[in-house]
Design a protein around this motif. Structure first.
Motif, PDB file in Angstrom:
ATOM      1  N   SER A 173      17.331  68.692  53.285  1.00 28.04           N
ATOM      2  CA  SER A 173      17.691  68.095  52.093  1.00 28.04           C
ATOM      3  C   SER A 173      17.757  66.687  52.524  1.00 28.04           C
TER       4      SER A 173
ATOM      5  N   LEU B 114      25.301  75.162  56.456  1.00 22.25           N
ATOM      6  CA  LEU B 114      24.946  73.689  56.710  1.00 22.25           C
ATOM      7  C   LEU B 114      25.015  73.047  57.963  1.00 22.25           C
TER       8      LEU B 114
ATOM      9  N   ALA C 108      27.377  69.883  50.559  1.00 20.67           N
ATOM     10  CA  ALA C 108      26.027  69.962  49.946  1.00 20.67           C
ATOM     11  C   ALA C 108      26.211  70.209  48.624  1.00 20.67           C
ATOM     12  N   ASP C 109      25.185  70.119  47.672  1.00 25.15           N
ATOM     13  CA  ASP C 109      25.221  70.526  46.646  1.00 25.15           C
ATOM     14  C   ASP C 109      23.994  71.656  46.480  1.00 25.15           C
TER      15      ASP C 109
ATOM     16  N   SER D  19      19.023  71.351  46.676  1.00 26.80           N
ATOM     17  CA  SER D  19      20.094  70.394  47.089  1.00 26.80           C
ATOM     18  C   SER D  19      20.257  69.277  46.163  1.00 26.80           C
ATOM     19  N   THR D  20      19.150  68.566  45.438  1.00 27.16           N
ATOM     20  CA  THR D  20      19.334  67.429  44.818  1.00 27.16           C
ATOM     21  C   THR D  20      18.326  67.833  43.614  1.00 27.16           C
TER      22      THR D  20
ATOM     23  N   ASN E 293      24.710  63.860  46.477  1.00 24.88           N
ATOM     24  CA  ASN E 293      25.529  64.098  47.525  1.00 24.88           C
ATOM     25  C   ASN E 293      25.269  63.422  48.799  1.00 24.88           C
TER      26      ASN E 293
ATOM     27  N   GLN F 162      26.274  64.342  51.546  1.00 27.03           N
ATOM     28  CA  GLN F 162      25.829  65.354  52.533  1.00 27.03           C
ATOM     29  C   GLN F 162      26.806  65.347  54.018  1.00 27.03           C
TER      30      GLN F 162
ATOM     31  N   GLU G 207      20.161  66.526  55.940  1.00 28.84           N
ATOM     32  CA  GLU G 207      20.691  67.849  56.359  1.00 28.84           C
ATOM     33  C   GLU G 207      19.835  69.121  56.237  1.00 28.84           C
TER      34      GLU G 207
ATOM     35  N   ILE H  18      19.749  73.015  55.687  1.00 28.20           N
ATOM     36  CA  ILE H  18      20.514  74.028  54.890  1.00 28.20           C
ATOM     37  C   ILE H  18      19.846  75.301  54.960  1.00 28.20           C
TER      38      ILE H  18
END
Length: 614
Positions: free
Chosen positions: A410, A470, A475-476, A567-568, A576, A578, A594, A596
């Motif tokens: 991400s 992660l 993270a989202d 995650s976005t 985020n 991150q 990041e 994930i």
């Protein structure tokens, strides 16, 4: 219903007159109110009130709203007194405006004012002063006026007999327009508050100007503007609520006081809660106001209606489709004729038999049919887990492998767009958009079932239960529930596709269409508590579990169920960084890539808990 005609406008002018009045509240503040009143004095008329921060314009007793353009003309045909009020501190009303003004349960003095008290005082004045009213009042409104409708229901005025909060603003941290599970919906928030939030030092008929963007590409503008602190610099201290948002990154007491559900106890009027399954602004409010009424005010005569609508579409002339997906009928007209107008007619006019409204009247997409239930979720709905599998599989059996995961990178510098086209304003059609553009990206995980051998109907909230690790500390997580159409599916006759245009949306190639049924985001730091966020431990497998707002959809035989994870979701949601920092004060340098991992093994089985209706 047919479209409005010039005859409708002429009839309204011939049979109604308009007055404007200031109504004094208990603390001396006066609220500006417009009334459209029948000339007929042979009978008494009910009052239908909307309280709004968006203006009761046009101002002047010789200037009228165009009621003939929409279904409100039928209320005028029925002889309703239409009242529209500028709420405290907005437009021509006096006083100070407070966004989602907190409910005061125990008022100590006349200075303890809130929206229920303002509604009570307004209704009290109306039934005593508006000519030829029958002493019965209804309140309704969409979106922010839906919030004022919810608050009106708590006013306890004896003349208030029926209320309809529609897509009501309910909890701006948990699920309405500006936050979902703590993740900030920056595009809607900034687009709205950069104009709406500008101060109004005195009553006025002139609205604020909007923000002057340098590009019509919103993805480009939000990416180049960068961190949230950079957006705040565009306003400084001039927009109070925008500044306050930054000061309350977690669901603290300030946000909890702005949860409209705290007012929903011992509600007296009949309630008709309305919302859209595909409401980009607010899929949360209607479901959760209704659930709060059933839990906190069980004796209240409460009803829920959810249709396949964008924000406010139930009040429009067309409810046949959204984007590329068609519903097979004009669902808005059906609702207006069969539910809303009979509801108010009965409770405010005593006209007709009591509407035979079920507790929940819900349109199921996919099947494209209305269903009525004595409760929501329906008694026939039960939780059933479907599991993520290696190699993009999705099955009812838990995974058997060990140490199995899917991995993606991400990168906040290249976030996943929420829709594939370039545009300026946030679209409403993204709620049913084709997700093939996303499934082709390496930073989006895709899991899908084999072709379904029988219909699969979901009725209720979907719960994502992910096991994730992660490489950093925050993270989202975006989870999307998707209906994959058969490769040979088409809304148009076989043969060459006609040229697609706004006038012919059915020409979109629907074979293999990946229809977004619903998506939701979770800001990972809030996985244990929305009040006290915690960082992730890099490399540690942790549970991220959250609810996706209710779904009412049938995946037809021959289709597939797909789950996407990313995650976005940009620029719908802010990025985020991150890593575990205050996102509202983070620097551009804080944003980082990041890795994930989403696990799907015997020890860490990621699953989606579905509300399967048999």
């Amino acid at each position: 219903m047919s479209q409005g005609t010039p005859q409708d406008s002429a009839w309204i002018r011939e049979n109604y007159y308009k007055i404007e009045r200031y109504i004094q509240m208990r603390d001396g503040i006066k609220l500006f109110t417009s009334f459209y009143i029948p000339k007929d004095t042979t009978e008494q008329h009910p009052i239908l009130l909307t309280r709004t921060p968006y203006s009761c314009a046009p101002y002047g007793e010789d200037r009228w709203r165009n009621f003939a353009a929409g279904y409100l003309r039928y209320y005028l045909r029925e002889g309703y007194i239409i009242a529209i009020q500028d709420v405290r501190g907005r437009w021509m009303s006096e006083g100070e405006f407070v966004d989602v003004r907190p409910f005061i349960k125990d008022k100590k003095s006349a200075t303890d004012v809130d929206e229920p008290s303002d509604t009570y005082d307004a209704i009290d004045w109306m039934v005593k002063n508006v000519p030829h009213n029958n002493g019965r009042v209804g309140v309704f409104g969409i979106s922010y006026p839906g919030f004022y409708s919810t608050m009106a229901s708590a006013s306890a005025h004896p003349a208030l007999k029926a209320v309809s909060p529609q897509a009501p603003v309910t909890d701006w941290f948990m699920g309405d327009d500006f936050h979902h599970n703590g993740a900030f919906f920056v595009m809607d928030g900034w687009d709205f508050y950069s104009s709406f939030g500008k101060p109004r030092p005195h009553p006025t008929t002139i609205g604020p100007s909007g923000f002057d963007y340098y590009t019509k590409d919103n993805y480009k503008w939000y990416l180049e503007t960068g961190a949230m602190k950079n957006i705040l610099k565009l306003t400084g201290d001039s927009i109070a609520f925008w500044k306050e948002l930054y000061q309350h990154p977690n669901r603290d007491a300030w946000w909890q006081a702005r949860n409209a559900r705290v007012a929903l106890y011992d509600i007296k009027p009949a309630m008709l809660v309305v919302g859209g399954l595909y409401d980009a602004e607010d899929c949360f409010g209607a479901w959760n106001v209704y659930k709060a009424l059933k839990a906190q005010s069980p004796a209240t005569n409460s009803h829920l209606v959810m249709g396949p609508w964008y924000h406010g579409e139930w009040a429009s002339n067309d409810g046949t489709h959204l984007g590329n997906v068609q519903w097979g009928s004009n669902t808005s007209f059906w609702y207006q004729n069969n539910i809303e107008i009979p509801f108010f007619n009965y409770y405010l006019k005593g006209k007709g038999p009591e509407p035979k409204l079920s507790a929940a009247t819900v349109f199921f997409t996919g099947e494209n049919a209305w269903h009525q239930f004595d409760r929501w979720p329906p008694a026939a709905s039960h939780e059933q887990s479907i599991y993520l599998q290696p190699d993009g599989g999705l099955t009812w059996e838990a995974p058997a492998k060990k140490n199995s995961f899917s991995e993606y990178g991400s990168d906040p510098a290249h976030p996943v767009p929420y829709t594939e086209d370039v545009h300026f304003s946030r679209t409403r059609e993204y709620m049913t958009d084709d997700q093939r553009f996303a499934s082709r990206r390496p930073d989006v995980l895709t899991f899908q079932t084999p072709v379904l051998q029988e219909d699969l109907t979901l009725a209720g909230p979907v719960i994502a239960d992910l096991k994730a690790s992660l490489s950093s500390t925050d993270a989202d997580f975006v989870v999307k529930v998707i209906d994959v159409f058969p490769d040979d599916f088409s809304y148009v006759p076989t043969g060459p596709l006609p040229v697609r245009s706004h006038d012919n949306p059915a020409a979109y190639p629907m074979g293999g269409y990946q229809m977004l049924v619903h998506g939701e985001i979770m800001r990972g730091r809030f996985r244990e508590s929305f009040e006290k966020p915690v960082p992730f431990t890099p490399g540690k497998v942790e549970t991220v579990k959250f609810s996706i707002p209710d779904v009412a959809h049938t995946f037809k035989k021959g289709h597939r169920l797909m789950i996407q994870i990313q995650s976005t979701w940009f620029p719908l949601v802010d990025r985020n960084p991150q890593k575990f920092v205050d996102i509202y004060t983070a620097d551009d340098s804080d944003f980082q890539k990041e890795t994930i991992r989403i696990f799907h093994d015997s020890e860490h089985a990621s699953r989606i808990i579905l509300p399967v209706m048999k």
